[in-house]
Write a protein that holds these residues in place. Structure first.
Motif, PDB file in Angstrom:
ATOM      1  N   VAL A  96     -10.677   0.009  91.643  1.00 44.34           N
ATOM      2  CA  VAL A  96     -10.615  -0.277  93.075  1.00 44.34           C
ATOM      3  C   VAL A  96      -9.172  -0.457  93.523  1.00 44.34           C
ATOM      4  CG1 VAL A  96     -11.193  -1.979  94.843  1.00 44.34           C
ATOM      5  CG2 VAL A  96     -12.939  -1.258  93.207  1.00 44.34           C
ATOM      6  N   GLY A  97      -8.379  -1.176  92.712  1.00 44.35           N
ATOM      7  CA  GLY A  97      -6.971  -1.376  93.051  1.00 44.35           C
ATOM      8  C   GLY A  97      -6.214  -0.065  93.136  1.00 44.35           C
ATOM      9  N   ILE A  98      -6.488   0.852  92.198  1.00 39.55           N
ATOM     10  CA  ILE A  98      -5.819   2.149  92.210  1.00 39.55           C
ATOM     11  C   ILE A  98      -6.231   2.965  93.426  1.00 39.55           C
ATOM     12  CG2 ILE A  98      -5.585   4.342  90.995  1.00 39.55           C
ATOM     13  CD1 ILE A  98      -4.029   2.039  89.775  1.00 39.55           C
ATOM     14  N   PHE A  99      -7.516   2.928  93.780  1.00 41.52           N
ATOM     15  CA  PHE A  99      -7.968   3.662  94.958  1.00 41.52           C
ATOM     16  C   PHE A  99      -7.320   3.108  96.231  1.00 41.52           C
ATOM     17  CE2 PHE A  99     -11.615   5.391  92.486  1.00 41.52           C
ATOM     18  CZ  PHE A  99     -11.472   6.723  92.856  1.00 41.52           C
ATOM     19  N   VAL A 100      -7.201   1.779  96.317  1.00 46.02           N
ATOM     20  CA  VAL A 100      -6.551   1.173  97.479  1.00 46.02           C
ATOM     21  C   VAL A 100      -5.093   1.622  97.564  1.00 46.02           C
ATOM     22  CG1 VAL A 100      -5.770  -1.007  98.480  1.00 46.02           C
ATOM     23  CG2 VAL A 100      -8.100  -0.801  97.612  1.00 46.02           C
ATOM     24  N   MET A 101      -4.391   1.587  96.424  1.00 40.86           N
ATOM     25  CA  MET A 101      -3.005   2.041  96.415  1.00 40.86           C
ATOM     26  C   MET A 101      -2.907   3.522  96.762  1.00 40.86           C
ATOM     27  SD  MET A 101      -1.042  -0.494  95.910  1.00 40.86           S
ATOM     28  CE  MET A 101       0.490   0.348  95.577  1.00 40.86           C
ATOM     29  N   GLY A 102      -3.891   4.315  96.298  1.00 43.20           N
ATOM     30  CA  GLY A 102      -3.893   5.734  96.632  1.00 43.20           C
ATOM     31  C   GLY A 102      -4.033   5.962  98.132  1.00 43.20           C
ATOM     32  N   ILE A 103      -4.910   5.172  98.756  1.00 42.05           N
ATOM     33  CA  ILE A 103      -5.078   5.279 100.219  1.00 42.05           C
ATOM     34  C   ILE A 103      -3.784   4.900 100.924  1.00 42.05           C
ATOM     35  CG2 ILE A 103      -6.275   4.294 102.207  1.00 42.05           C
ATOM     36  CD1 ILE A 103      -8.736   3.974 100.348  1.00 42.05           C
ATOM     37  N   ILE A 104      -3.124   3.831 100.449  1.00 42.25           N
ATOM     38  CA  ILE A 104      -1.868   3.394 101.060  1.00 42.25           C
ATOM     39  C   ILE A 104      -0.808   4.479 100.932  1.00 42.25           C
ATOM     40  CG2 ILE A 104       0.027   1.731 100.872  1.00 42.25           C
ATOM     41  CD1 ILE A 104      -2.071  -0.346 100.015  1.00 42.25           C
ATOM     42  N   ILE A 105      -0.686   5.047  99.713  1.00 42.55           N
ATOM     43  CA  ILE A 105       0.298   6.111  99.493  1.00 42.55           C
ATOM     44  C   ILE A 105       0.014   7.298 100.401  1.00 42.55           C
ATOM     45  CG2 ILE A 105       1.142   7.803  97.817  1.00 42.55           C
ATOM     46  CD1 ILE A 105       0.629   5.663  95.659  1.00 42.55           C
ATOM     47  N   ASN A 106      -1.257   7.670 100.529  1.00 48.46           N
ATOM     48  CA  ASN A 106      -1.632   8.808 101.367  1.00 48.46           C
ATOM     49  C   ASN A 106      -1.274   8.552 102.825  1.00 48.46           C
ATOM     50  OD1 ASN A 106      -3.088  11.399 101.763  1.00 48.46           O
ATOM     51  ND2 ASN A 106      -4.473  10.104 102.957  1.00 48.46           N
ATOM     52  N   GLN A 107      -1.534   7.333 103.298  1.00 48.56           N
ATOM     53  CA  GLN A 107      -1.231   7.011 104.691  1.00 48.56           C
ATOM     54  C   GLN A 107       0.275   6.980 104.929  1.00 48.56           C
ATOM     55  OE1 GLN A 107      -4.418   7.652 105.996  1.00 48.56           O
ATOM     56  NE2 GLN A 107      -3.510   6.304 107.508  1.00 48.56           N
ATOM     57  N   ILE A 108       1.036   6.417 103.971  1.00 47.30           N
ATOM     58  CA  ILE A 108       2.484   6.382 104.128  1.00 47.30           C
ATOM     59  C   ILE A 108       3.049   7.793 104.188  1.00 47.30           C
ATOM     60  CG2 ILE A 108       4.662   5.728 103.012  1.00 47.30           C
ATOM     61  CD1 ILE A 108       3.255   3.293 101.867  1.00 47.30           C
ATOM     62  N   SER A 109       2.598   8.668 103.258  1.00 45.36           N
ATOM     63  CA  SER A 109       3.130  10.033 103.223  1.00 45.36           C
ATOM     64  C   SER A 109       2.693  10.835 104.442  1.00 45.36           C
ATOM     65  CB  SER A 109       2.676  10.743 101.932  1.00 45.36           C
ATOM     66  OG  SER A 109       1.266  10.832 101.887  1.00 45.36           O
ATOM     67  N   ARG A 110       1.561  10.474 105.038  1.00 48.19           N
ATOM     68  CA  ARG A 110       1.084  11.188 106.219  1.00 48.19           C
ATOM     69  C   ARG A 110       1.854  10.774 107.465  1.00 48.19           C
ATOM     70  NH1 ARG A 110      -5.205  10.835 107.332  1.00 48.19           N
ATOM     71  NH2 ARG A 110      -5.152  12.007 105.372  1.00 48.19           N
ATOM     72  N   GLU A 111       2.174   9.474 107.587  1.00 48.54           N
ATOM     73  CA  GLU A 111       2.805   8.960 108.793  1.00 48.54           C
ATOM     74  C   GLU A 111       4.328   9.040 108.748  1.00 48.54           C
ATOM     75  OE1 GLU A 111       1.187   8.146 111.420  1.00 48.54           O
ATOM     76  OE2 GLU A 111      -0.807   8.329 110.529  1.00 48.54           O
ATOM     77  N   LYS A 148      -8.450   5.064  82.048  1.00 47.70           N
ATOM     78  CA  LYS A 148      -7.015   4.852  81.873  1.00 47.70           C
ATOM     79  C   LYS A 148      -6.284   6.105  81.420  1.00 47.70           C
ATOM     80  CE  LYS A 148      -7.165  -0.082  80.597  1.00 47.70           C
ATOM     81  NZ  LYS A 148      -6.020  -0.562  81.383  1.00 47.70           N
ATOM     82  N   GLY A 149      -6.950   6.941  80.617  1.00 53.22           N
ATOM     83  CA  GLY A 149      -6.271   8.092  80.050  1.00 53.22           C
ATOM     84  C   GLY A 149      -6.440   9.382  80.817  1.00 53.22           C
ATOM     85  N   ILE A 150      -7.489   9.469  81.666  1.00 52.14           N
ATOM     86  CA  ILE A 150      -7.770  10.749  82.332  1.00 52.14           C
ATOM     87  C   ILE A 150      -7.849  10.592  83.857  1.00 52.14           C
ATOM     88  CG2 ILE A 150      -9.418  12.652  82.552  1.00 52.14           C
ATOM     89  CD1 ILE A 150     -10.237  12.127  79.649  1.00 52.14           C
ATOM     90  N   ILE A 151      -8.778   9.766  84.344  1.00 57.60           N
ATOM     91  CA  ILE A 151      -9.050   9.728  85.787  1.00 57.60           C
ATOM     92  C   ILE A 151      -7.857   9.195  86.574  1.00 57.60           C
ATOM     93  CG2 ILE A 151     -10.490   8.720  87.583  1.00 57.60           C
ATOM     94  CD1 ILE A 151     -12.811   8.727  85.618  1.00 57.60           C
ATOM     95  N   ILE A 152      -7.360   8.010  86.200  1.00 56.39           N
ATOM     96  CA  ILE A 152      -6.259   7.404  86.956  1.00 56.39           C
ATOM     97  C   ILE A 152      -4.984   8.246  86.879  1.00 56.39           C
ATOM     98  CG2 ILE A 152      -4.756   5.375  87.118  1.00 56.39           C
ATOM     99  CD1 ILE A 152      -7.190   3.678  86.331  1.00 56.39           C
ATOM    100  N   PRO A 153      -4.580   8.732  85.687  1.00 51.86           N
ATOM    101  CA  PRO A 153      -3.407   9.624  85.663  1.00 51.86           C
ATOM    102  C   PRO A 153      -3.601  10.891  86.491  1.00 51.86           C
ATOM    103  CG  PRO A 153      -3.857   8.789  83.463  1.00 51.86           C
ATOM    104  CD  PRO A 153      -5.006   8.374  84.327  1.00 51.86           C
ATOM    105  N   TRP A 154      -4.818  11.430  86.482  1.00 54.21           N
ATOM    106  CA  TRP A 154      -5.100  12.615  87.289  1.00 54.21           C
ATOM    107  C   TRP A 154      -4.930  12.312  88.776  1.00 54.21           C
ATOM    108  CZ3 TRP A 154      -9.647  13.486  90.418  1.00 54.21           C
ATOM    109  CH2 TRP A 154      -9.709  14.771  90.955  1.00 54.21           C
ATOM    110  N   LEU A 155      -5.411  11.157  89.226  1.00 52.00           N
ATOM    111  CA  LEU A 155      -5.255  10.769  90.628  1.00 52.00           C
ATOM    112  C   LEU A 155      -3.782  10.584  90.991  1.00 52.00           C
ATOM    113  CD1 LEU A 155      -8.168   8.160  90.943  1.00 52.00           C
ATOM    114  CD2 LEU A 155      -8.089  10.446  91.946  1.00 52.00           C
ATOM    115  N   LEU A 156      -3.018   9.956  90.100  1.00 54.92           N
ATOM    116  CA  LEU A 156      -1.596   9.742  90.368  1.00 54.92           C
ATOM    117  C   LEU A 156      -0.836  11.061  90.385  1.00 54.92           C
ATOM    118  CD1 LEU A 156      -0.855   6.547  88.235  1.00 54.92           C
ATOM    119  CD2 LEU A 156      -1.088   6.720  90.716  1.00 54.92           C
TER     120      LEU A 156
END
Length: 212
Positions: free
Chosen positions: A183-198, A64-72
């Motif tokens: 898992v939820g954050i990774f799924v949202m990350g994939i969605i964000i990446n696809q939206i920004s790519r397309e 919560k304090g390091i990995i997820i904020p770093w990904l965001l």
């Protein structure tokens, strides 16, 4: 110890307002990261010491304090955005709604049929307030990353309420909740990446214009 716990819970609720009132995504991410660290510390202050609790606490702080904020943070850098522009609802009305829902959370919590040892604690009203704050962020922000932040705050509220039940909750269930979050954050990350790519924007309101 009780005084320290109450102070940390009050800080969690203040962070809710920081997330509601800030248009800068980096500030909102840092706010949720600090909130995650506080929630990671609380179990070891509330319950008696055990090594499995130390492991869970370390995992929570790391996730919560390091990995997820770093990904965001990486997501907003790749998407080249820094602010939440033109939210569905302005920041001042959003803060007012947050203040009202926080007050109502205390009223509602006082009417719940809680166990005698849980009555008068800040955990329940703070959990409800954090849940509602996450929901407000989800429905009033346009950017997908902002909505991920709202999802994180929702989960933080659920976790805060679950602290009252930690002693009755087996390790695998605690780990399962954390795994679901990741898992939820990774799924949202994939969605964000696809939206920004397309598309040229990650404004989710533009998805309503899509046609076959």
């Amino acid at each position: 110890m009780t005084s320290l716990v109450d102070q940390l819970i009050v800080l969690v609720m203040l962070i809710n307002f920081a997330a509601l009132g800030s248009g800068r995504l980096a500030v909102a991410i840092r706010a949720v990261a600090i909130q995650g660290v506080i929630l990671g510390i609380l179990p070891i202050l509330v319950h008696s010491f055990s090594w499995h609790l130390v492991v869970i606490t370390g995992g929570l702080i790391l996730a919560k304090g390091i990995i997820i904020p770093w990904l965001l943070t990486g997501a907003i850098v790749r998407a080249r955005i820094s602010r939440e522009m033109e939210p569905y609802l302005g920041y001042v009305p959003t803060l007012l709604i947050g203040a009202i829902t926080t007050g109502l959370s205390f009223v509602f919590a006082a009417r719940l049929p809680l166990a005698p040892e849980h009555q008068g604690l800040l955990f329940v009203p703070a959990a409800i307030a954090t849940l509602l704050t996450g929901f407000i962020v989800l429905v009033t922000r346009r950017k997908a990353i902002s909505q991920v932040i709202g999802y994180l705050m929702l989960e933080n509220g659920i976790f805060l309420f679950g602290l009252l039940l930690t002693e009755a909750m087996p390790v695998m269930v605690e780990a399962g909740v954390l795994l679901d979050l990741i898992v939820g954050i990774f799924v949202m990350g994939i969605i964000i990446n696809q939206i920004s790519r397309e598309f040229s924007s990650i404004d989710t309101s533009r998805l309503t214009t899509l046609r076959d």
